[in-house]
Write a protein that holds these residues in place. Structure first.
Motif, PDB file in Angstrom:
ATOM      1  N   LYS A 387     144.284 -17.164   0.757  1.00 35.28           N
ATOM      2  CA  LYS A 387     143.927 -18.428   1.364  1.00 35.28           C
ATOM      3  C   LYS A 387     143.295 -19.141   0.128  1.00 35.28           C
ATOM      4  CE  LYS A 387     141.436 -20.622   5.140  1.00 35.28           C
ATOM      5  NZ  LYS A 387     140.543 -20.091   6.319  1.00 35.28           N
ATOM      6  N   ARG A 388     142.255 -18.635  -0.493  1.00 38.85           N
ATOM      7  CA  ARG A 388     141.456 -19.319  -1.603  1.00 38.85           C
ATOM      8  C   ARG A 388     142.190 -19.860  -2.737  1.00 38.85           C
ATOM      9  NH1 ARG A 388     135.912 -16.219  -2.672  1.00 38.85           N
ATOM     10  NH2 ARG A 388     134.953 -16.590  -0.722  1.00 38.85           N
ATOM     11  N   VAL A 389     143.274 -18.960  -3.103  1.00 38.94           N
ATOM     12  CA  VAL A 389     144.361 -19.527  -4.164  1.00 38.94           C
ATOM     13  C   VAL A 389     145.175 -20.526  -3.708  1.00 38.94           C
ATOM     14  CG1 VAL A 389     146.229 -18.753  -5.589  1.00 38.94           C
ATOM     15  CG2 VAL A 389     144.329 -17.210  -5.416  1.00 38.94           C
ATOM     16  N   ALA A 390     145.577 -20.333  -2.462  1.00 38.96           N
ATOM     17  CA  ALA A 390     146.419 -21.358  -1.922  1.00 38.96           C
ATOM     18  C   ALA A 390     145.756 -23.005  -1.888  1.00 38.96           C
ATOM     19  CB  ALA A 390     147.073 -21.098  -0.494  1.00 38.96           C
ATOM     20  N   LYS A 391     144.417 -22.762  -1.524  1.00 37.76           N
ATOM     21  CA  LYS A 391     143.782 -24.021  -1.374  1.00 37.76           C
ATOM     22  C   LYS A 391     143.447 -24.829  -2.679  1.00 37.76           C
ATOM     23  CE  LYS A 391     139.278 -25.983   0.349  1.00 37.76           C
ATOM     24  NZ  LYS A 391     138.055 -25.396   1.079  1.00 37.76           N
ATOM     25  N   ARG A 392     143.460 -23.971  -3.766  1.00 38.64           N
ATOM     26  CA  ARG A 392     143.268 -24.589  -5.138  1.00 38.64           C
ATOM     27  C   ARG A 392     144.626 -25.110  -5.662  1.00 38.64           C
ATOM     28  NH1 ARG A 392     142.224 -21.465  -8.767  1.00 38.64           N
ATOM     29  NH2 ARG A 392     142.160 -19.491  -7.609  1.00 38.64           N
ATOM     30  N   LYS A 393     145.821 -23.958  -5.371  1.00 42.64           N
ATOM     31  CA  LYS A 393     147.005 -24.221  -5.815  1.00 42.64           C
ATOM     32  C   LYS A 393     148.048 -24.413  -4.634  1.00 42.64           C
ATOM     33  CE  LYS A 393     145.682 -21.864  -9.955  1.00 42.64           C
ATOM     34  NZ  LYS A 393     145.985 -20.350 -10.822  1.00 42.64           N
ATOM     35  N   PRO A 394     148.260 -25.383  -3.983  1.00 37.84           N
ATOM     36  CA  PRO A 394     148.988 -25.416  -2.807  1.00 37.84           C
ATOM     37  C   PRO A 394     150.469 -24.958  -2.997  1.00 37.84           C
ATOM     38  CG  PRO A 394     148.219 -27.655  -3.301  1.00 37.84           C
ATOM     39  CD  PRO A 394     147.471 -26.585  -4.375  1.00 37.84           C
ATOM     40  N   TRP A 395     150.876 -25.135  -4.087  1.00 39.55           N
ATOM     41  CA  TRP A 395     152.147 -24.681  -4.611  1.00 39.55           C
ATOM     42  C   TRP A 395     152.611 -23.104  -4.418  1.00 39.55           C
ATOM     43  CZ3 TRP A 395     148.806 -27.124  -7.962  1.00 39.55           C
ATOM     44  CH2 TRP A 395     148.436 -26.184  -8.997  1.00 39.55           C
ATOM     45  N   THR A 396     151.550 -22.455  -4.734  1.00 42.39           N
ATOM     46  CA  THR A 396     151.722 -20.864  -4.410  1.00 42.39           C
ATOM     47  C   THR A 396     151.770 -20.620  -2.975  1.00 42.39           C
ATOM     48  OG1 THR A 396     149.431 -20.724  -4.152  1.00 42.39           O
ATOM     49  CG2 THR A 396     149.971 -20.804  -6.379  1.00 42.39           C
ATOM     50  N   GLY A 402     157.652 -16.552   0.696  1.00 43.56           N
ATOM     51  CA  GLY A 402     158.731 -15.912   0.529  1.00 43.56           C
ATOM     52  C   GLY A 402     158.864 -14.494   0.547  1.00 43.56           C
ATOM     53  N   VAL A 403     157.836 -14.100   0.025  1.00 43.38           N
ATOM     54  CA  VAL A 403     157.603 -12.363   0.203  1.00 43.38           C
ATOM     55  C   VAL A 403     157.410 -11.840   1.576  1.00 43.38           C
ATOM     56  CG1 VAL A 403     156.278 -10.551  -0.623  1.00 43.38           C
ATOM     57  CG2 VAL A 403     156.673 -12.384  -2.046  1.00 43.38           C
ATOM     58  N   ILE A 404     156.531 -12.685   2.339  1.00 44.15           N
ATOM     59  CA  ILE A 404     156.504 -12.447   3.687  1.00 44.15           C
ATOM     60  C   ILE A 404     157.701 -12.662   4.420  1.00 44.15           C
ATOM     61  CG2 ILE A 404     155.262 -13.278   5.924  1.00 44.15           C
ATOM     62  CD1 ILE A 404     152.911 -14.212   4.112  1.00 44.15           C
ATOM     63  N   ALA A 405     158.533 -13.550   4.172  1.00 49.37           N
ATOM     64  CA  ALA A 405     159.902 -13.546   4.900  1.00 49.37           C
ATOM     65  C   ALA A 405     160.762 -12.585   4.680  1.00 49.37           C
ATOM     66  CB  ALA A 405     160.479 -15.235   4.366  1.00 49.37           C
ATOM     67  N   THR A 406     160.594 -12.127   3.430  1.00 50.59           N
ATOM     68  CA  THR A 406     161.302 -10.788   3.023  1.00 50.59           C
ATOM     69  C   THR A 406     161.121  -9.599   4.056  1.00 50.59           C
ATOM     70  OG1 THR A 406     161.667 -11.641   0.876  1.00 50.59           O
ATOM     71  CG2 THR A 406     162.353  -9.374   1.127  1.00 50.59           C
ATOM     72  N   ASP A 407     159.642  -9.563   4.258  1.00 50.83           N
ATOM     73  CA  ASP A 407     159.241  -8.464   5.001  1.00 50.83           C
ATOM     74  C   ASP A 407     159.888  -8.663   6.437  1.00 50.83           C
ATOM     75  OD1 ASP A 407     156.993  -6.248   5.112  1.00 50.83           O
ATOM     76  OD2 ASP A 407     156.575  -7.517   6.936  1.00 50.83           O
ATOM     77  N   LEU A 408     159.780  -9.551   6.862  1.00 55.55           N
ATOM     78  CA  LEU A 408     160.410  -9.916   8.121  1.00 55.55           C
ATOM     79  C   LEU A 408     161.779  -9.724   8.210  1.00 55.55           C
ATOM     80  CD1 LEU A 408     158.343 -13.122   9.245  1.00 55.55           C
ATOM     81  CD2 LEU A 408     157.861 -11.089   9.958  1.00 55.55           C
ATOM     82  N   ILE A 409     162.434 -10.254   7.401  1.00 52.58           N
ATOM     83  CA  ILE A 409     163.903 -10.035   7.418  1.00 52.58           C
ATOM     84  C   ILE A 409     164.247  -8.483   7.247  1.00 52.58           C
ATOM     85  CG2 ILE A 409     166.158 -10.313   5.853  1.00 52.58           C
ATOM     86  CD1 ILE A 409     164.627 -13.023   4.857  1.00 52.58           C
ATOM     87  N   THR A 410     163.787  -7.776   6.503  1.00 52.97           N
ATOM     88  CA  THR A 410     164.188  -6.260   6.189  1.00 52.97           C
ATOM     89  C   THR A 410     163.737  -5.564   7.456  1.00 52.97           C
ATOM     90  OG1 THR A 410     161.968  -5.865   5.281  1.00 52.97           O
ATOM     91  CG2 THR A 410     163.834  -6.263   3.900  1.00 52.97           C
ATOM     92  N   LYS A 411     163.046  -6.195   8.316  1.00 52.63           N
ATOM     93  CA  LYS A 411     162.835  -5.367   9.667  1.00 52.63           C
ATOM     94  C   LYS A 411     163.560  -5.525  10.794  1.00 52.63           C
ATOM     95  CE  LYS A 411     157.839  -4.824   8.538  1.00 52.63           C
ATOM     96  NZ  LYS A 411     156.523  -5.075   8.659  1.00 52.63           N
ATOM     97  N   GLN A 412     164.562  -6.615  10.463  1.00 55.63           N
ATOM     98  CA  GLN A 412     165.373  -6.844  11.694  1.00 55.63           C
ATOM     99  C   GLN A 412     166.578  -6.058  11.724  1.00 55.63           C
ATOM    100  OE1 GLN A 412     164.416  -9.591  13.434  1.00 55.63           O
ATOM    101  NE2 GLN A 412     162.661  -9.306  12.154  1.00 55.63           N
ATOM    102  N   ARG A 413     167.300  -6.075  12.932  1.00 52.49           N
ATOM    103  CA  ARG A 413     168.450  -5.127  13.063  1.00 52.49           C
ATOM    104  C   ARG A 413     169.679  -6.125  12.736  1.00 52.49           C
ATOM    105  NH1 ARG A 413     167.316  -2.097  18.899  1.00 52.49           N
ATOM    106  NH2 ARG A 413     165.611  -0.750  17.936  1.00 52.49           N
ATOM    107  N   THR A 428     162.884 -17.100  -4.580  1.00 55.45           N
ATOM    108  CA  THR A 428     161.299 -17.288  -4.874  1.00 55.45           C
ATOM    109  C   THR A 428     161.023 -17.145  -6.387  1.00 55.45           C
ATOM    110  OG1 THR A 428     160.945 -16.338  -2.576  1.00 55.45           O
ATOM    111  CG2 THR A 428     159.030 -16.136  -4.150  1.00 55.45           C
ATOM    112  N   LEU A 429     161.601 -16.240  -7.144  1.00 54.07           N
ATOM    113  CA  LEU A 429     161.255 -15.948  -8.215  1.00 54.07           C
ATOM    114  C   LEU A 429     161.407 -17.349  -9.223  1.00 54.07           C
ATOM    115  CD1 LEU A 429     160.201 -13.535 -10.191  1.00 54.07           C
ATOM    116  CD2 LEU A 429     162.269 -12.756 -10.386  1.00 54.07           C
ATOM    117  N   GLU A 430     162.740 -17.699  -9.105  1.00 55.90           N
ATOM    118  CA  GLU A 430     163.269 -18.847  -9.594  1.00 55.90           C
ATOM    119  C   GLU A 430     162.211 -20.070  -9.679  1.00 55.90           C
ATOM    120  OE1 GLU A 430     167.189 -21.480 -10.590  1.00 55.90           O
ATOM    121  OE2 GLU A 430     167.276 -20.114  -9.136  1.00 55.90           O
ATOM    122  N   ILE A 431     161.712 -20.425  -8.274  1.00 57.44           N
ATOM    123  CA  ILE A 431     160.878 -21.431  -7.860  1.00 57.44           C
ATOM    124  C   ILE A 431     159.677 -21.189  -8.622  1.00 57.44           C
ATOM    125  CG2 ILE A 431     159.557 -22.553  -5.800  1.00 57.44           C
ATOM    126  CD1 ILE A 431     162.164 -21.899  -4.166  1.00 57.44           C
TER     127      ILE A 431
END
Length: 523
Positions: A387-396, A402-413, A428-431
């Motif tokens: 949260k603190r990093v995102a407040k100072r650097k909103p682009w992060t 993107g990593v959270i989205a990957t975690d959700l995707i891998t848990k889907q059937r 995510t890496l390229e961005i």
């Protein structure tokens, strides 16, 4: 004006037997015959041993049920066929008060019925009836004096069965009797045999004892409107094993030591949205066992003792507390889901916390400890610690999401979830590389320069290397997975990627984001 003009004949028709046997299967019918023997044993003070022998002959397709509980006195022979007639005093803690169960049971199983009985030192009597007798409206039934059988014995012989005896049917019957009469079998004075196999009791109290949340046992009494006193015991907790496939969780009811219903998961006992929630594997550790003992007439069972009467006074009296307990342990099961081995299953021994309640209707206190805080989801954890990093650097923010989205995707059937995850992670890496060059490098890039660099992924990597030291091994993996992505998108053949590779790429992305922006992915 009230004037008597005639009388009505209210003698019941024998057709009532045939009209109500549809609800009786082998298990229920055999239980009715066992109940009779146990009732005699209870009335006689439970002092002597009782042996019940059940024989199911597949070859002859016959059934025999024999007990040595005491037999029927000559004066009680009418109870065998008279509807509503029973030798049981409703004030006994018995299980056969209705006077219709045995009649329904034997007629449900067979067309030809023979009952032999001997009370004490009396003579042995036999009563026979069949479909022919049921076909007329004459209630008179002859009985016979026959050769002596053992004292205190009753034998029910069933022929011309209405069902086919199979190995599977016998197996199901054994399991049903082991659970239904477990509390009797545990006493060792009660023995039940099925085809010479001595049945052992089977209970459902396989509790786990997590610290601060052991099973609880509420004991107390309640008085009905008719002044019957009922002893109540409600044991509740989490099971030390999950059985969502077999459905072995929920609410269990015993009345006068007989299991009436097993693993109830209906809305009447709290399995509905807003209370415990609908039945689901996440709450499959929830187990509540209700035991009621007292006057047979005050038990909340149905006439076949196969279900609970949810409109009964006793059920309604304990209903509010029952819902509260079911809701609590379902919530506890859900909070710890995903970590049951550490939070629940490893605590196999302990002590049940006993709570005495003098008056169930009046005492409202729950006696339940506060629930532990709900286990936060991965996305919530990662968002909070960054949260603190995102407040100072909103682009992060979009990067760790993107990593959270990957975690959700891998848990889907989803069959192709790894392909989707590959695209999300590599993008995510390229961005991340672009955001670093724009916001963190200290170099001012105009749009033309950025377009030139990002036209070629190798140029991007070369530019990043000018500012950040990333291990050779990680650069090698970044290049490998980028090439996999290119093949997936641009080439004719569709590539595959397995779970291990996705996890490997995810770890690389997390390390790079940590290096570039000090993002934290500690779970």
């Amino acid at each position: 004006m009230k004037k008597e003009i005639d009388t009505l004949d209210a003698t019941p028709s024998k057709r009532l037997f045939l009209s109500i046997i549809a609800d009786y299967d082998l298990n229920k019918s055999i239980c009715e015959l066992i109940d009779n023997g146990l009732d005699v044993w209870v009335r006689n003070g439970r002092t002597k041993e009782i042996i019940i022998k059940i024989v199911l002959d597949k070859q002859q397709q016959t059934i025999t049920v024999e007990d040595d509980a005491g037999g029927l006195d000559k004066s009680e022979l009418r109870y065998i066929v008279g509807p509503g007639q029973t030798g049981t005093d409703p004030t006994d803690q018995t299980i056969g008060i209705f006077g219709v169960g045995t009649k329904r049971a034997v007629v449900a199983l067979a067309q030809d019925i023979r009952i032999k009985t001997r009370f004490s030192n009396q003579k042995t009597y036999q009563v026979d009836f069949d479909d022919k007798w049921l076909g007329n409206e004459d209630w008179k039934l002859p009985y016979y004096e026959i050769d002596e059988i053992a004292k205190g014995t009753t034998i029910v012989e069933l022929q011309k069965l209405r069902l086919q005896i199979t190995d599977n049917l016998i197996y199901q019957l054994k399991d049903h009797l082991k659970t239904t009469y477990a509390k009797f079998l545990k006493l060792k004075k009660v023995t039940i045999y099925v085809n010479r196999e001595k049945l052992s009791p089977r209970f459902f109290e396989n509790w786990a004892y997590p610290p601060s949340y052991p099973p609880r046992k509420y004991t107390g009494t309640l008085k009905t409107e008719e002044d019957y006193i009922i002893k109540v015991e409600i044991a509740a907790g989490l099971s030390k094993e999950s059985s969502p496939a077999t459905g072995e969780y929920g609410v269990y009811f015993y009345c006068n030591d007989r299991l009436i219903t097993r693993a109830m998961k209906t809305f009447e006992v709290g399995f509905i949205k807003g209370i415990a929630g609908l039945p689901h594997p996440k709450i499959s550790l929830t187990k509540v066992i209700v035991s009621l003992n007292g006057d047979a007439r005050a038990m909340p069972w149905n006439s076949s003792k196969s279900d609970i009467n949810i409109k009964h006074e006793v059920f309604l009296t304990i209903h509010e507390r029952l819902l509260e307990i079911v809701k609590y342990y379902s919530a506890l099961s859900r909070i710890w889901v995903g970590d049951w081995p550490n939070k629940v299953f490893k605590y196999k021994t302990g002590t049940i916390k006993k709570i005495e309640i003098k008056d169930f209707p009046e005492v409202k206190k729950s006696f339940l400890p506060p629930l532990p805080k709900s286990r936060q989801r991965y996305g919530e954890v990662i968002t909070k610690i960054n949260k603190r990093v995102a407040k100072r650097k909103p682009w992060t923010k979009g990067l760790y999401e993107g990593v959270i989205a990957t975690d959700l995707i891998t848990k889907q059937r989803l069959e192709q979830k790894n392909r989707i995850a590959l695209i999300v992670l590599d993008s995510t890496l390229e961005i991340a590389f672009k955001e670093y060059l724009v916001h963190e490098s200290g170099t001012t890039y105009n749009d033309k320069k950025l377009m030139s660099i990002f036209n070629n992924r190798n140029d991007v990597h070369s530019e990043i290397k000018e500012y950040v030291k990333i291990s050779k091994d990680d650069w090698k993996k970044i290049k490998h997975y980028y090439q996999l992505r290119c093949k997936l998108i641009h080439e004719r053949a569709t590539v595959g990627i397995n779970d291990t590779e996705i996890e490997d790429l995810r770890e690389v992305v997390e390390r790079v984001l940590r290096k570039l922006f000090k993002l934290d992915f500690t779970k």
